[in-house]
Write a protein that holds these residues in place. Structure first.
Motif, PDB file in Angstrom:
ATOM      1  N   VAL A 106      -6.246  -5.774  -0.421  1.00  0.00           N
ATOM      2  CA  VAL A 106      -4.994  -5.275  -1.117  1.00  0.00           C
ATOM      3  C   VAL A 106      -4.484  -6.192  -2.285  1.00  0.00           C
ATOM      4  CG1 VAL A 106      -2.680  -4.648  -0.493  1.00  0.00           C
ATOM      5  CG2 VAL A 106      -4.568  -4.558   1.225  1.00  0.00           C
ATOM      6  N   ALA A 162      -6.731   1.631   2.171  1.00  0.00           N
ATOM      7  CA  ALA A 162      -5.571   1.906   3.178  1.00  0.00           C
ATOM      8  C   ALA A 162      -6.329   2.561   4.374  1.00  0.00           C
ATOM      9  CB  ALA A 162      -4.372   2.863   2.742  1.00  0.00           C
ATOM     10  N   ILE A 207      -6.306   3.119  -3.725  1.00  0.00           N
ATOM     11  CA  ILE A 207      -5.274   2.633  -2.785  1.00  0.00           C
ATOM     12  C   ILE A 207      -5.613   3.448  -1.340  1.00  0.00           C
ATOM     13  CG2 ILE A 207      -2.956   2.844  -2.156  1.00  0.00           C
ATOM     14  CD1 ILE A 207      -2.287   1.563  -4.600  1.00  0.00           C
ATOM     15  N   LEU A 263       0.882  -1.052   0.084  1.00  0.00           N
ATOM     16  CA  LEU A 263       0.037  -0.098   0.237  1.00  0.00           C
ATOM     17  C   LEU A 263       1.049   1.247   0.109  1.00  0.00           C
ATOM     18  CD1 LEU A 263      -2.745  -1.122   2.594  1.00  0.00           C
ATOM     19  CD2 LEU A 263      -3.277  -0.529  -0.044  1.00  0.00           C
TER      20      LEU A 263
END
Length: 175
Positions: free
Chosen positions: A149, A88, A84, A40
């Motif tokens: 992810v 996250a 992303i 990440l």
């Protein structure tokens, strides 16, 4: 009698609320491994770097193909980065605010060129970056623990591969 009924209802309401709190506390939290965190972070910094590189290409390139690639990279990496940062955030992973020092230095080295030398340096740098990005995505898919992810890596793969193909075509055509 009414007082006992009120006390009984209060106790039951407390037990019900307590049960909900216990259930919420017992809910599993997503597993985020060190591999997931690293992916990440590095993918986010890579996107930030690609956005900056794309803007540099739009401003400094002499080849229309490189300018167009820069525009595409800004658009695509902005979209990838939104995904992303969203994942996250959901997983509680804090991301840096800027590309790594190495990424910034590499871009400055490319930007020090002008004309056709800039175009060649930019394309070479981007080919290396995109190859590394593909490898990182494959590693995440095989070694990551978070399905969210891993899905990011799967989704980004075709975009990154498309960029790499574009760069190799630009390089092959000399412009």
């Amino acid at each position: 009698m009414l007082r006992r009924l009120i006390v009984l209802l209060a106790v039951l309401a407390g037990m019900s609320a307590g049960g909900t709190a216990v259930q919420a506390a017992a809910a599993p939290t997503p597993t985020v491994s060190e591999q997931d965190r690293t992916f990440l972070t590095e993918a986010h910094q890579g996107n930030l770097s690609e956005i900056q590189a794309g803007r540099a290409a739009q401003e400094q390139a002499t080849s229309q193909a490189v300018k167009d690639a820069g525009e595409r990279f800004v658009r695509d990496h902005t979209t990838l980065d939104r995904q992303i940062t969203e994942v996250a955030g959901k997983l509680g992973v804090t991301l840096p605010d800027e590309p790594s020092a190495e990424q910034k230095a590499a871009l400055e080295k490319v930007k020090a060129n002008s004309g056709a030398a800039f175009d060649r340096a930019w394309v070479e740098q981007e080919i290396g970056d995109h190859r590394a990005d593909l490898a990182a995505g494959q590693k995440q898919q095989s070694e990551g623990s978070s399905e969210q992810v891993k899905q990011l890596a799967r989704d980004a793969g075709p975009v990154i591969k498309g960029h790499l193909d574009l760069l190799e075509n630009i390089k092959g055509s000399g412009g």
